[in-house]
Design a protein around this motif. Sequence first.
Motif, PDB file in Angstrom:
ATOM      1  N   GLU A  51       0.861  -1.177   0.000  1.00 35.42           N
ATOM      2  CA  GLU A  51       0.000   0.000   0.000  1.00 35.42           C
ATOM      3  C   GLU A  51       0.899   1.229   0.000  1.00 35.42           C
ATOM      4  O   GLU A  51       1.887   1.283   0.727  1.00 35.42           O
ATOM      5  CB  GLU A  51      -0.891   0.012   1.238  1.00 35.42           C
ATOM      6  CG  GLU A  51      -1.929   1.105   1.205  1.00 35.42           C
ATOM      7  CD  GLU A  51      -2.894   1.018   2.376  1.00 35.42           C
ATOM      8  OE1 GLU A  51      -3.087   2.071   3.025  1.00 35.42           O
ATOM      9  OE2 GLU A  51      -3.421  -0.069   2.626  1.00 35.42           O
ATOM     10  N   LEU A  52       0.545   2.191  -0.831  1.00 41.50           N
ATOM     11  CA  LEU A  52       1.364   3.396  -0.967  1.00 41.50           C
ATOM     12  C   LEU A  52       0.444   4.596  -1.114  1.00 41.50           C
ATOM     13  O   LEU A  52      -0.438   4.589  -1.996  1.00 41.50           O
ATOM     14  CB  LEU A  52       2.273   3.243  -2.183  1.00 41.50           C
ATOM     15  CG  LEU A  52       3.412   4.229  -2.370  1.00 41.50           C
ATOM     16  CD1 LEU A  52       4.384   4.187  -1.209  1.00 41.50           C
ATOM     17  CD2 LEU A  52       4.149   3.917  -3.655  1.00 41.50           C
ATOM     18  N   ALA A  53       0.629   5.584  -0.261  1.00 40.59           N
ATOM     19  CA  ALA A  53      -0.177   6.812  -0.308  1.00 40.59           C
ATOM     20  C   ALA A  53      -1.677   6.495  -0.304  1.00 40.59           C
ATOM     21  O   ALA A  53      -2.450   7.085  -1.046  1.00 40.59           O
ATOM     22  CB  ALA A  53       0.209   7.669  -1.513  1.00 40.59           C
ATOM     23  N   GLY A  54      -2.070   5.518   0.523  1.00 41.30           N
ATOM     24  CA  GLY A  54      -3.476   5.178   0.659  1.00 41.30           C
ATOM     25  C   GLY A  54      -4.039   4.304  -0.447  1.00 41.30           C
ATOM     26  O   GLY A  54      -5.229   3.998  -0.442  1.00 41.30           O
ATOM     27  N   ARG A  55      -3.222   3.884  -1.392  1.00 44.10           N
ATOM     28  CA  ARG A  55      -3.681   3.014  -2.488  1.00 44.10           C
ATOM     29  C   ARG A  55      -3.077   1.620  -2.337  1.00 44.10           C
ATOM     30  O   ARG A  55      -1.876   1.491  -2.099  1.00 44.10           O
ATOM     31  CB  ARG A  55      -3.270   3.593  -3.845  1.00 44.10           C
ATOM     32  CG  ARG A  55      -3.979   4.904  -4.154  1.00 44.10           C
ATOM     33  CD  ARG A  55      -3.686   5.393  -5.531  1.00 44.10           C
ATOM     34  NE  ARG A  55      -4.281   4.470  -6.515  1.00 44.10           N
ATOM     35  CZ  ARG A  55      -4.033   4.535  -7.813  1.00 44.10           C
ATOM     36  NH1 ARG A  55      -3.204   5.446  -8.285  1.00 44.10           N
ATOM     37  NH2 ARG A  55      -4.593   3.684  -8.649  1.00 44.10           N
ATOM     38  N   ALA A  56      -3.918   0.614  -2.486  1.00 45.63           N
ATOM     39  CA  ALA A  56      -3.460  -0.773  -2.384  1.00 45.63           C
ATOM     40  C   ALA A  56      -3.103  -1.296  -3.771  1.00 45.63           C
ATOM     41  O   ALA A  56      -3.783  -0.991  -4.749  1.00 45.63           O
ATOM     42  CB  ALA A  56      -4.548  -1.629  -1.769  1.00 45.63           C
ATOM     43  N   TYR A  57      -2.038  -2.066  -3.831  1.00 47.15           N
ATOM     44  CA  TYR A  57      -1.590  -2.682  -5.074  1.00 47.15           C
ATOM     45  C   TYR A  57      -1.379  -4.177  -4.846  1.00 47.15           C
ATOM     46  O   TYR A  57      -0.907  -4.590  -3.781  1.00 47.15           O
ATOM     47  CB  TYR A  57      -0.267  -2.061  -5.547  1.00 47.15           C
ATOM     48  CG  TYR A  57      -0.370  -0.602  -5.870  1.00 47.15           C
ATOM     49  CD1 TYR A  57      -0.804  -0.178  -7.126  1.00 47.15           C
ATOM     50  CD2 TYR A  57      -0.040   0.366  -4.932  1.00 47.15           C
ATOM     51  CE1 TYR A  57      -0.896   1.171  -7.430  1.00 47.15           C
ATOM     52  CE2 TYR A  57      -0.144   1.720  -5.228  1.00 47.15           C
ATOM     53  CZ  TYR A  57      -0.568   2.105  -6.477  1.00 47.15           C
ATOM     54  OH  TYR A  57      -0.663   3.443  -6.782  1.00 47.15           O
ATOM     55  N   HIS A  58      -1.708  -4.964  -5.858  1.00 46.05           N
ATOM     56  CA  HIS A  58      -1.516  -6.407  -5.831  1.00 46.05           C
ATOM     57  C   HIS A  58      -0.595  -6.772  -6.995  1.00 46.05           C
ATOM     58  O   HIS A  58      -0.812  -6.314  -8.116  1.00 46.05           O
ATOM     59  CB  HIS A  58      -2.851  -7.133  -5.986  1.00 46.05           C
ATOM     60  CG  HIS A  58      -3.846  -6.735  -4.954  1.00 46.05           C
ATOM     61  ND1 HIS A  58      -3.867  -7.290  -3.696  1.00 46.05           N
ATOM     62  CD2 HIS A  58      -4.838  -5.813  -4.973  1.00 46.05           C
ATOM     63  CE1 HIS A  58      -4.833  -6.728  -2.993  1.00 46.05           C
ATOM     64  NE2 HIS A  58      -5.437  -5.823  -3.747  1.00 46.05           N
ATOM     65  N   VAL A  59       0.400  -7.578  -6.708  1.00 46.17           N
ATOM     66  CA  VAL A  59       1.340  -8.025  -7.732  1.00 46.17           C
ATOM     67  C   VAL A  59       1.178  -9.531  -7.883  1.00 46.17           C
ATOM     68  O   VAL A  59       1.185 -10.262  -6.894  1.00 46.17           O
ATOM     69  CB  VAL A  59       2.797  -7.668  -7.348  1.00 46.17           C
ATOM     70  CG1 VAL A  59       3.779  -8.205  -8.383  1.00 46.17           C
ATOM     71  CG2 VAL A  59       2.950  -6.163  -7.175  1.00 46.17           C
ATOM     72  N   ARG A  60       1.010  -9.974  -9.110  1.00 41.67           N
ATOM     73  CA  ARG A  60       0.828 -11.392  -9.418  1.00 41.67           C
ATOM     74  C   ARG A  60       1.785 -11.783 -10.544  1.00 41.67           C
ATOM     75  O   ARG A  60       2.133 -10.961 -11.373  1.00 41.67           O
ATOM     76  CB  ARG A  60      -0.612 -11.673  -9.868  1.00 41.67           C
ATOM     77  CG  ARG A  60      -1.654 -11.302  -8.855  1.00 41.67           C
ATOM     78  CD  ARG A  60      -1.662 -12.278  -7.694  1.00 41.67           C
ATOM     79  NE  ARG A  60      -2.628 -11.863  -6.681  1.00 41.67           N
ATOM     80  CZ  ARG A  60      -2.298 -11.373  -5.496  1.00 41.67           C
ATOM     81  NH1 ARG A  60      -1.033 -11.233  -5.181  1.00 41.67           N
ATOM     82  NH2 ARG A  60      -3.215 -11.036  -4.622  1.00 41.67           N
ATOM     83  N   SER A  61       2.149 -13.055 -10.559  1.00 40.52           N
ATOM     84  CA  SER A  61       3.001 -13.521 -11.653  1.00 40.52           C
ATOM     85  C   SER A  61       2.394 -14.754 -12.293  1.00 40.52           C
ATOM     86  O   SER A  61       1.516 -15.405 -11.725  1.00 40.52           O
ATOM     87  CB  SER A  61       4.406 -13.835 -11.154  1.00 40.52           C
ATOM     88  OG  SER A  61       4.475 -15.111 -10.580  1.00 40.52           O
ATOM     89  N   THR A  62       2.909 -15.075 -13.467  1.00 42.72           N
ATOM     90  CA  THR A  62       2.536 -16.316 -14.124  1.00 42.72           C
ATOM     91  C   THR A  62       3.174 -17.472 -13.362  1.00 42.72           C
ATOM     92  O   THR A  62       4.046 -17.267 -12.516  1.00 42.72           O
ATOM     93  CB  THR A  62       3.036 -16.334 -15.580  1.00 42.72           C
ATOM     94  OG1 THR A  62       4.460 -16.184 -15.576  1.00 42.72           O
ATOM     95  CG2 THR A  62       2.383 -15.231 -16.398  1.00 42.72           C
ATOM     96  N   MET A  63       2.749 -18.670 -13.684  1.00 40.49           N
ATOM     97  CA  MET A  63       3.267 -19.848 -12.999  1.00 40.49           C
ATOM     98  C   MET A  63       4.791 -19.939 -13.121  1.00 40.49           C
ATOM     99  O   MET A  63       5.467 -20.350 -12.193  1.00 40.49           O
ATOM    100  CB  MET A  63       2.626 -21.108 -13.571  1.00 40.49           C
ATOM    101  CG  MET A  63       3.075 -22.367 -12.878  1.00 40.49           C
ATOM    102  SD  MET A  63       2.148 -23.845 -13.267  1.00 40.49           S
ATOM    103  CE  MET A  63       2.160 -23.896 -15.033  1.00 40.49           C
TER     104      MET A  63
END
Length: 150
Positions: free
Chosen positions: A38-50
Motif C-alpha cells: 500500500e502506498l499513499a493510501g492506495r493498495a496494489y496487488h502483484v501477481r506472476s505467471t506460474m
Amino acid sequence: MLTAESTGFWGTRYTVAENGIPVTTWDNDWWKSGGTFELAGRAYHVRSTMWGSRFTMLDSGGAVVAEAERVGHKNWTVVAGGRVYGFRRVSMFKGEQHLMDGERPVGVIKQTGILSGNLSADLPGLPLPLQVFVLAVLIVHWQNSNASGG
C-alpha cells in the motif's frame, strides 16, 4: 534511493524506504508468486505467471497499472502509463540490474544482502509505485530462483 529490507524470518515481508524514510511494506503471498503493498493510501496487488517471467501490478479495483515481461532474462521490460522501461541484468552471477535508456544505464538495482535478500535501487524518472513494483518483482524472482536452485 529506495531500499527494501527483509523484516520477516522467512523473507516474506520487506520494509521499503525512500532515502531512509519507510514508505510501504511489501508482503509476499505465502502460497502464490506475488504479494501486496500500500502506498499513499492506495493498495496494489502483484501477481506472476506460474513460471515467474511475467508480473502484473493491479490497483484495488483490479485495473492493470504495470506489467513486467521476460523477468529473469538478460533484457526485460516494464510497461506502465504507456511507456516501456528497459532493464538489463549485469551478469548471471551478480545480483544487479540496470535501468536502461537505449544502450546507456541510467539507474541500478542491487542486492545488498545475498542471504537476507535486501535490495537498493536508484531508478530516476520512475514513479514511486513503479519503483516499488520493480523491487517486488525482483524480490519474488530472486526468491523463486534461490528456492529452485537456479
